[in-house]
Design a protein around this motif. Structure first.
Motif, PDB file in Angstrom:
ATOM      1  N   LEU A 205      34.830  45.668  44.115  1.00 24.13           N
ATOM      2  CA  LEU A 205      35.386  46.340  44.785  1.00 24.13           C
ATOM      3  C   LEU A 205      34.892  46.193  46.323  1.00 24.13           C
ATOM      4  CD1 LEU A 205      35.672  49.558  42.977  1.00 24.13           C
ATOM      5  CD2 LEU A 205      37.629  48.048  43.343  1.00 24.13           C
TER       6      LEU A 205
ATOM      7  N   VAL B 221      38.507  50.420  36.504  1.00 22.55           N
ATOM      8  CA  VAL B 221      39.350  50.309  37.927  1.00 22.55           C
ATOM      9  C   VAL B 221      40.278  48.975  37.545  1.00 22.55           C
ATOM     10  CG1 VAL B 221      39.590  49.909  40.326  1.00 22.55           C
ATOM     11  CG2 VAL B 221      37.635  51.241  39.334  1.00 22.55           C
ATOM     12  N   GLY B 222      41.461  49.208  37.588  1.00 25.24           N
ATOM     13  CA  GLY B 222      42.331  47.970  37.586  1.00 25.24           C
ATOM     14  C   GLY B 222      43.718  48.216  36.948  1.00 25.24           C
ATOM     15  N   ALA B 223      44.658  47.547  37.045  1.00 22.17           N
ATOM     16  CA  ALA B 223      46.198  47.935  36.421  1.00 22.17           C
ATOM     17  C   ALA B 223      46.763  46.491  35.919  1.00 22.17           C
ATOM     18  CB  ALA B 223      46.730  48.613  37.642  1.00 22.17           C
ATOM     19  N   GLY B 224      45.797  45.514  35.447  1.00 21.36           N
ATOM     20  CA  GLY B 224      46.574  44.229  34.952  1.00 21.36           C
ATOM     21  C   GLY B 224      46.092  44.412  33.599  1.00 21.36           C
ATOM     22  N   ASP B 225      46.624  43.272  33.000  1.00 20.08           N
ATOM     23  CA  ASP B 225      46.647  42.872  31.554  1.00 20.08           C
ATOM     24  C   ASP B 225      45.141  43.072  30.976  1.00 20.08           C
ATOM     25  OD1 ASP B 225      49.124  42.802  30.802  1.00 20.08           O
ATOM     26  OD2 ASP B 225      49.259  40.620  31.177  1.00 20.08           O
TER      27      ASP B 225
ATOM     28  N   ALA C 276      42.727  44.811  32.710  1.00 20.75           N
ATOM     29  CA  ALA C 276      42.268  46.144  32.787  1.00 20.75           C
ATOM     30  C   ALA C 276      42.578  46.964  31.642  1.00 20.75           C
ATOM     31  CB  ALA C 276      42.807  46.752  34.099  1.00 20.75           C
TER      32      ALA C 276
ATOM     33  N   ARG D  62      48.095  51.827  42.522  1.00 22.61           N
ATOM     34  CA  ARG D  62      49.489  52.275  42.964  1.00 22.61           C
ATOM     35  C   ARG D  62      50.078  53.277  41.971  1.00 22.61           C
ATOM     36  NH1 ARG D  62      52.943  47.610  42.331  1.00 22.61           N
ATOM     37  NH2 ARG D  62      51.260  46.395  41.139  1.00 22.61           N
TER      38      ARG D  62
ATOM     39  N   ARG E 232      50.501  46.848  37.040  1.00 20.30           N
ATOM     40  CA  ARG E 232      50.995  45.378  36.963  1.00 20.30           C
ATOM     41  C   ARG E 232      50.991  44.882  35.623  1.00 20.30           C
ATOM     42  NH1 ARG E 232      50.197  41.177  40.944  1.00 20.30           N
ATOM     43  NH2 ARG E 232      49.391  42.851  42.081  1.00 20.30           N
TER      44      ARG E 232
ATOM     45  N   MET F  11      51.015  45.740  26.971  1.00 22.40           N
ATOM     46  CA  MET F  11      49.564  46.436  27.179  1.00 22.40           C
ATOM     47  C   MET F  11      49.534  47.644  27.841  1.00 22.40           C
ATOM     48  SD  MET F  11      47.899  43.736  26.415  1.00 22.40           S
ATOM     49  CE  MET F  11      46.422  43.886  27.031  1.00 22.40           C
TER      50      MET F  11
ATOM     51  N   ILE G 133      39.772  43.903  37.943  1.00 20.64           N
ATOM     52  CA  ILE G 133      40.663  43.592  39.251  1.00 20.64           C
ATOM     53  C   ILE G 133      40.933  42.138  39.504  1.00 20.64           C
ATOM     54  CG2 ILE G 133      40.122  46.114  40.095  1.00 20.64           C
ATOM     55  CD1 ILE G 133      38.725  44.413  42.424  1.00 20.64           C
TER      56      ILE G 133
ATOM     57  N   HIS H 207      40.232  37.925  39.301  1.00 15.76           N
ATOM     58  CA  HIS H 207      39.013  37.120  39.394  1.00 15.76           C
ATOM     59  C   HIS H 207      39.346  35.946  40.706  1.00 15.76           C
ATOM     60  CE1 HIS H 207      38.788  37.827  35.258  1.00 15.76           C
ATOM     61  NE2 HIS H 207      37.583  37.436  35.354  1.00 15.76           N
TER      62      HIS H 207
ATOM     63  N   LYS I 264      45.613  29.751  37.540  1.00 19.70           N
ATOM     64  CA  LYS I 264      45.643  31.332  37.325  1.00 19.70           C
ATOM     65  C   LYS I 264      46.581  31.693  36.425  1.00 19.70           C
ATOM     66  CE  LYS I 264      48.432  31.263  41.455  1.00 19.70           C
ATOM     67  NZ  LYS I 264      48.560  31.463  42.775  1.00 19.70           N
ATOM     68  N   THR I 265      47.371  30.877  35.612  1.00 16.49           N
ATOM     69  CA  THR I 265      48.400  31.531  34.818  1.00 16.49           C
ATOM     70  C   THR I 265      48.151  31.720  33.464  1.00 16.49           C
ATOM     71  OG1 THR I 265      49.685  30.297  36.120  1.00 16.49           O
ATOM     72  CG2 THR I 265      50.781  31.342  34.204  1.00 16.49           C
TER      73      THR I 265
ATOM     74  N   ARG J 185      44.746  30.716  31.766  1.00 15.99           N
ATOM     75  CA  ARG J 185      43.201  30.896  31.759  1.00 15.99           C
ATOM     76  C   ARG J 185      42.646  31.393  30.267  1.00 15.99           C
ATOM     77  NH1 ARG J 185      43.044  34.878  36.621  1.00 15.99           N
ATOM     78  NH2 ARG J 185      41.054  35.271  35.675  1.00 15.99           N
TER      79      ARG J 185
HETATM   80  P1  NDP Z   1      45.678  40.529  37.709  1.00 18.96           P
HETATM   81  O1  NDP Z   1      45.688  39.760  39.050  1.00 18.96           O
HETATM   82  O2  NDP Z   1      46.750  40.357  36.924  1.00 18.96           O
HETATM   83  O3  NDP Z   1      45.496  42.189  38.117  1.00 18.96           O
HETATM   84  C1  NDP Z   1      44.485  42.479  38.917  1.00 18.96           C
HETATM   85  C2  NDP Z   1      44.673  44.243  38.866  1.00 18.96           C
HETATM   86  O4  NDP Z   1      43.758  44.594  39.719  1.00 18.96           O
HETATM   87  C3  NDP Z   1      46.107  44.661  39.642  1.00 18.96           C
HETATM   88  O5  NDP Z   1      46.842  45.688  39.072  1.00 18.96           O
HETATM   89  C4  NDP Z   1      45.594  45.065  41.083  1.00 18.96           C
HETATM   90  O6  NDP Z   1      46.281  46.071  41.688  1.00 18.96           O
HETATM   91  C5  NDP Z   1      44.163  45.580  40.631  1.00 18.96           C
HETATM   92  N1  NDP Z   1      43.269  45.567  41.951  1.00 18.96           N
HETATM   93  C6  NDP Z   1      43.112  44.410  42.628  1.00 18.96           C
HETATM   94  N2  NDP Z   1      42.200  44.721  43.732  1.00 18.96           N
HETATM   95  C7  NDP Z   1      41.839  45.987  43.376  1.00 18.96           C
HETATM   96  C8  NDP Z   1      41.249  46.813  44.338  1.00 18.96           C
HETATM   97  N3  NDP Z   1      40.527  46.423  45.371  1.00 18.96           N
HETATM   98  N4  NDP Z   1      41.049  48.329  44.118  1.00 18.96           N
HETATM   99  C9  NDP Z   1      41.860  48.507  42.998  1.00 18.96           C
HETATM  100  N5  NDP Z   1      42.550  47.751  42.164  1.00 18.96           N
HETATM  101  C10 NDP Z   1      42.733  46.541  42.427  1.00 18.96           C
HETATM  102  O7  NDP Z   1      44.145  40.279  36.963  1.00 18.96           O
HETATM  103  P2  NDP Z   1      43.803  40.494  35.407  1.00 18.96           P
HETATM  104  O8  NDP Z   1      42.467  39.946  35.069  1.00 18.96           O
HETATM  105  O9  NDP Z   1      44.318  41.683  34.845  1.00 18.96           O
HETATM  106  O10 NDP Z   1      44.830  39.319  34.826  1.00 18.96           O
HETATM  107  C11 NDP Z   1      44.861  37.884  35.109  1.00 18.96           C
HETATM  108  C12 NDP Z   1      45.899  36.951  34.182  1.00 18.96           C
HETATM  109  O11 NDP Z   1      45.244  37.064  32.994  1.00 18.96           O
HETATM  110  C13 NDP Z   1      47.091  37.568  34.330  1.00 18.96           C
HETATM  111  O12 NDP Z   1      48.064  36.395  34.366  1.00 18.96           O
HETATM  112  C14 NDP Z   1      47.172  38.432  33.120  1.00 18.96           C
HETATM  113  O13 NDP Z   1      48.514  38.562  32.722  1.00 18.96           O
HETATM  114  C15 NDP Z   1      46.230  37.754  31.939  1.00 18.96           C
HETATM  115  N6  NDP Z   1      45.804  38.235  31.004  1.00 18.96           N
HETATM  116  C16 NDP Z   1      46.459  38.513  29.848  1.00 18.96           C
HETATM  117  C17 NDP Z   1      45.841  39.032  28.768  1.00 18.96           C
HETATM  118  C18 NDP Z   1      46.839  39.325  27.578  1.00 18.96           C
HETATM  119  O14 NDP Z   1      48.019  38.934  27.516  1.00 18.96           O
HETATM  120  N7  NDP Z   1      46.135  39.608  26.486  1.00 18.96           N
HETATM  121  C19 NDP Z   1      44.485  39.812  28.775  1.00 18.96           C
HETATM  122  C20 NDP Z   1      43.943  39.725  29.918  1.00 18.96           C
HETATM  123  C21 NDP Z   1      44.645  38.907  31.037  1.00 18.96           C
HETATM  124  P3  NDP Z   1      47.858  45.964  42.165  1.00 18.96           P
HETATM  125  O15 NDP Z   1      48.507  45.641  41.048  1.00 18.96           O
HETATM  126  O16 NDP Z   1      47.973  47.128  42.896  1.00 18.96           O
HETATM  127  O17 NDP Z   1      47.949  44.763  42.891  1.00 18.96           O
END
Ligand code: NDP
Length: 313
Positions: free
Chosen positions: A119, A153-157, A159, A179, A183, A188, A241, A243, A285-286, A288
């Protein structure tokens, strides 16, 4: 100045696989392990989806096996970090460490991977460096917070995956989502929403991590109504959040996208410069995955071998 035929930079599954192929092809590869030898898999416990390990394997063990396999065929594996490159001429110039060693390489395979994003709060840095409960890897450090309360913290897969993992061992998990939606993929998200001990705070950002030597509490702010809340009795703060690709040193030479991932020609490991090849997360980045990184390392070694063969004729 040392002359190297095939230089490999980085020691994740991509770099080691490139080394195995390059060594078996007689390219006498030299591999620099970089700042985090073994790469991201060193921060993982069980790897269950790498073909050939029916019972799964521990990430660090898999990296030790890959290193041993690369050594077996004669790869010169070195500790050290590449700090500077000059790819403007035919020979690729590389500096190791603090100018202590200079290398001229015929071909370079870049497999420097990607590192976790933070962060950027001073309290996050301080407590992370002090080993005070700030982490980017729930699987590595979740154990220290068994039956305790944590924040992620985070909202991706990633997190979601890590929050679900933490929920199985911790008393309570707060998930901070900046948000009003996540995401992450629906499946997930469902994993997280189905856990009773995960509380998702939407439209929320971290203001401060409180604690002198250890995380004690976390102050968060709702960015819609500007109210701040103190989450108390917290022992762990996890950041998931995304990489950043480790490409800083290449930025004047190699083409990259807006996030800094190296761009390779479709269906190959070729970069915009002749003789420089890229593999693994530094250019992906897809997907990984360890297996896709290893596959791309194989491609890079084969591309390097063909490039060197063409040079010699
Ligand atoms: P992502 O880039 O997909 O998600 C990052 C998340 O962090 C977003 O929700 C983003 O918010 C949030 N974020 C970024 N910066 C900040 C900040 N400064 N403060 C707060 N929140 C923040 O990264 P991941 O590592 O989650 O995933 C990377 C890739 O790996 C993706 O393609 C994913 O699908 C894949 N993956 C798949 C898995 C599975 O299928 N089992 C498991 C793990 C990863 P915002 O949405 O608002 O931008």
């Amino acid at each position: 100045m040392e002359h190297i035929h095939c230089l490999i930079v980085g020691s994740g599954p991509a770099g080691y696989t490139a080394a195995i192929y390059a060594a078996r092809a007689g390219l006498k590869p030299v591999l620099y392990q970089g700042e985090e030898p073994g790469g991201q898999l060193m921060l993982t416990t069980e790897v269950e989806n790498f073909p050939g390990y029916p019972q799964g394997v521990q990430g660090p063990q898999m990296m030790a096996d890959l290193e041993a396999q690369a050594k077996r065929f004669g790869t010169d594996i070195r500790t050290g970090f590449i700090t500077k490159v000059d790819f403007s001429g035919d020979k690729k110039m590389v500096v190791v460490g603090d100018n202590e060693h200079q290398i001229e390489a015929d071909t370079v395979i870049v497999s420097t991977g990607a590192s976790a994003k933070w962060l950027g709060l001073p309290s996050e840095k301080r407590l992370r460096e002090a080993g005070g409960g700030v982490s980017s890897c729930a699987v590595c450090d979740g154990f220290f917070h068994r039956k305790k309360r944590v924040v992620i913290v985070g909202a991706g897969d990633s997190a979601c995956e890590e929050a679900a993992y933490l929920a199985n061992i911790c008393e309570k998990v707060y998930m901070i989502v900046r948000r009003d939606e996540m995401r992450a993929s629906k499946i997930m998200q469902a994993r997280v929403k189905n856990k009773e001990n995960i509380e998702i705070l939407y439209n929320t950002e971290t203001k401060e991590i409180i604690g002198k030597e250890l995380v004690e509490a976390v102050e968060v702010i709702n960015i819609e109504n500007k109210t701040t809340t103190l989450l108390e009795n917290i022992s762990g703060f996890f950041v998931a959040i995304g990489h950043t690709p480790n490409t800083q040193i290449f930025k004047n030479f190699l083409e990259m996208d807006e996030q800094g991932y190296l761009i390779t020609e479709k269906g190959s490991s070729r970069t915009n410069l002749e003789g420089i090849f890229a593999c693994g997360d530094v250019q992906d980045k897809t997907y990984r995955q360890a297996i896709t990184a290893a596959g791309s390392g194989c491609i890079a070694a084969l591309d390097a071998e063909r490039y060197l063969a063409a040079l010699e004729h």
